[in-house]
Write a protein that holds these residues in place. Sequence first.
Motif, PDB file in Angstrom:
ATOM      1  N   GLN A  31       0.854  -1.182   0.000  1.00 49.53           N
ATOM      2  CA  GLN A  31       0.000   0.000   0.000  1.00 49.53           C
ATOM      3  C   GLN A  31       0.897   1.242   0.000  1.00 49.53           C
ATOM      4  N   TRP A  32       0.785   2.041  -1.041  1.00 46.86           N
ATOM      5  CA  TRP A  32       1.666   3.202  -1.150  1.00 46.86           C
ATOM      6  C   TRP A  32       0.979   4.456  -0.650  1.00 46.86           C
ATOM      7  N   GLN A  33       1.690   5.209   0.143  1.00 50.46           N
ATOM      8  CA  GLN A  33       1.141   6.422   0.724  1.00 50.46           C
ATOM      9  C   GLN A  33       1.163   7.561  -0.293  1.00 50.46           C
ATOM     10  N   LYS A  34       0.446   8.596   0.030  1.00 47.48           N
ATOM     11  CA  LYS A  34       0.355   9.749  -0.860  1.00 47.48           C
ATOM     12  C   LYS A  34       1.634  10.576  -0.843  1.00 47.48           C
ATOM     13  N   TYR A  35       2.270  10.667   0.333  1.00 44.44           N
ATOM     14  CA  TYR A  35       3.376  11.606   0.475  1.00 44.44           C
ATOM     15  C   TYR A  35       4.720  10.902   0.643  1.00 44.44           C
ATOM     16  N   ASP A  36       5.537  10.957  -0.372  1.00 44.59           N
ATOM     17  CA  ASP A  36       6.977  10.696  -0.322  1.00 44.59           C
ATOM     18  C   ASP A  36       7.455   9.435   0.374  1.00 44.59           C
ATOM     19  N   PRO A  37       6.904   8.272   0.143  1.00 41.00           N
ATOM     20  CA  PRO A  37       7.606   7.067   0.582  1.00 41.00           C
ATOM     21  C   PRO A  37       8.737   6.777  -0.402  1.00 41.00           C
ATOM     22  N   HIS A  38       9.959   6.622   0.094  1.00 45.10           N
ATOM     23  CA  HIS A  38      11.116   6.470  -0.781  1.00 45.10           C
ATOM     24  C   HIS A  38      11.691   5.060  -0.694  1.00 45.10           C
ATOM     25  N   ILE A  39      12.357   4.650  -1.785  1.00 45.68           N
ATOM     26  CA  ILE A  39      12.943   3.318  -1.815  1.00 45.68           C
ATOM     27  C   ILE A  39      14.446   3.369  -2.123  1.00 45.68           C
ATOM     28  N   LEU A  40      14.954   4.514  -2.527  1.00 43.98           N
ATOM     29  CA  LEU A  40      16.376   4.640  -2.868  1.00 43.98           C
ATOM     30  C   LEU A  40      16.780   6.097  -2.772  1.00 43.98           C
ATOM     31  N   GLN A  41      18.019   6.336  -2.352  1.00 47.95           N
ATOM     32  CA  GLN A  41      18.497   7.710  -2.320  1.00 47.95           C
ATOM     33  C   GLN A  41      20.014   7.780  -2.481  1.00 47.95           C
ATOM     34  N   PHE A  42      20.439   8.850  -3.106  1.00 46.30           N
ATOM     35  CA  PHE A  42      21.835   9.258  -3.064  1.00 46.30           C
ATOM     36  C   PHE A  42      21.881  10.428  -2.096  1.00 46.30           C
ATOM     37  N   HIS A  43      22.439  10.185  -0.927  1.00 41.69           N
ATOM     38  CA  HIS A  43      22.411  11.174   0.141  1.00 41.69           C
ATOM     39  C   HIS A  43      23.769  11.845   0.270  1.00 41.69           C
ATOM     40  N   SER A  44      23.751  13.056   0.768  1.00 42.16           N
ATOM     41  CA  SER A  44      25.009  13.751   1.046  1.00 42.16           C
ATOM     42  C   SER A  44      25.674  13.152   2.271  1.00 42.16           C
ATOM     43  N   ASN A 160      26.438   9.360  -0.939  1.00 41.00           N
ATOM     44  CA  ASN A 160      26.338   7.995  -0.433  1.00 41.00           C
ATOM     45  C   ASN A 160      25.114   7.335  -1.072  1.00 41.00           C
ATOM     46  N   PHE A 161      25.259   6.070  -1.425  1.00 44.27           N
ATOM     47  CA  PHE A 161      24.146   5.334  -2.025  1.00 44.27           C
ATOM     48  C   PHE A 161      23.463   4.485  -0.963  1.00 44.27           C
ATOM     49  N   ASN A 162      22.169   4.706  -0.767  1.00 41.16           N
ATOM     50  CA  ASN A 162      21.382   3.974   0.220  1.00 41.16           C
ATOM     51  C   ASN A 162      20.075   3.498  -0.426  1.00 41.16           C
ATOM     52  N   PHE A 163      19.562   2.392   0.058  1.00 41.95           N
ATOM     53  CA  PHE A 163      18.250   1.948  -0.416  1.00 41.95           C
ATOM     54  C   PHE A 163      17.519   1.271   0.727  1.00 41.95           C
ATOM     55  N   GLY A 164      16.200   1.163   0.591  1.00 38.78           N
ATOM     56  CA  GLY A 164      15.392   0.545   1.640  1.00 38.78           C
ATOM     57  C   GLY A 164      13.946   0.959   1.488  1.00 38.78           C
ATOM     58  N   LEU A 165      13.324   1.295   2.606  1.00 37.70           N
ATOM     59  CA  LEU A 165      11.931   1.736   2.610  1.00 37.70           C
ATOM     60  C   LEU A 165      11.804   2.822   3.663  1.00 37.70           C
ATOM     61  N   TYR A 166      11.441   4.016   3.223  1.00 42.27           N
ATOM     62  CA  TYR A 166      11.333   5.174   4.112  1.00 42.27           C
ATOM     63  C   TYR A 166       9.928   5.750   3.953  1.00 42.27           C
ATOM     64  N   ALA A 167       9.165   5.814   5.023  1.00 42.22           N
ATOM     65  CA  ALA A 167       7.790   6.281   4.887  1.00 42.22           C
ATOM     66  C   ALA A 167       7.248   6.733   6.234  1.00 42.22           C
ATOM     67  N   GLN A 168       6.154   7.475   6.181  1.00 38.78           N
ATOM     68  CA  GLN A 168       5.444   7.861   7.391  1.00 38.78           C
ATOM     69  C   GLN A 168       4.792   6.627   8.008  1.00 38.78           C
ATOM     70  N   PHE A 169       4.770   6.573   9.322  1.00 42.35           N
ATOM     71  CA  PHE A 169       4.146   5.440   9.999  1.00 42.35           C
ATOM     72  C   PHE A 169       2.632   5.612  10.011  1.00 42.35           C
ATOM     73  N   ILE A 170       1.931   4.627   9.483  1.00 37.27           N
ATOM     74  CA  ILE A 170       0.474   4.593   9.522  1.00 37.27           C
ATOM     75  C   ILE A 170       0.067   3.229  10.066  1.00 37.27           C
ATOM     76  N   GLU A 171      -0.741   3.210  11.097  1.00 38.75           N
ATOM     77  CA  GLU A 171      -1.137   1.954  11.737  1.00 38.75           C
ATOM     78  C   GLU A 171      -1.940   1.086  10.761  1.00 38.75           C
ATOM     79  N   ASN A 172      -1.682  -0.214  10.814  1.00 36.92           N
ATOM     80  CA  ASN A 172      -2.372  -1.198   9.969  1.00 36.92           C
ATOM     81  C   ASN A 172      -2.170  -0.925   8.478  1.00 36.92           C
TER      82      ASN A 172
END
Length: 199
Positions: A31-44, A160-172
């Motif tokens: 289930q994908w949220q409306k606001y900015d759930p990310h799966i990959l980033q090149f971070h400073s 830096n190269f990072n990947f994963g799952l970044y999102a707001q916490f929503i119950e259930n």
Amino acid sequence: YKRVEAKQTDAGGILGEVWVTYSFNAPEGSQWQKYDPHILQFHSGVSDFPPLFLLGISSKDGLKLRVQPLKGLVNCDGTLDDRKLDSNYCSREIRTYSLIPISKLKNNVWYDLLFNINFDSDPNIGFFKVWLNGDLIIDEKGQTLWKDKPVEEMEFNHANFNFGLYAQFIENYSQSIYADEIRKARSCEELKLKDLGYK
């Protein structure tokens, strides 16, 4: 906020040109949220600086790439850039590229991404290219690394190269993603793209 992340381990980070492959599959039931759930980033490497590139999936925009360094940094609170430490910096401009609209993004399907980025604070030298399933979909030039600022960690001003799952916490709320064929190299040849079925 929820975050599951894998990071690269080379201490020097990324400066100059890099090639990265990343394949993902969103299984049935994600289930994908409306606001900015990310799966990959090149971070400073500088913690005071925002990410350089963010790849995300949202219920509104589908698969999208957010590019932040093209116009440089500003102070988030609008003050002049004269502080020495503990500055909160924001991107002056955020450019968003739609890669796959949500109506065409399918579950249980593998998508292959290839990034070729030259990380440089000079807009005449930096560039970024993105291929999706073998097709070149982004080919741009511009600033791809933050310019020096008066912060303690300036020596870590690299990517830096990072990947994963970044999102707001929503119950259930369930979010899952599979990732595979994640490779980083200094040249396209070193990636061995034939393993992905590309010539």
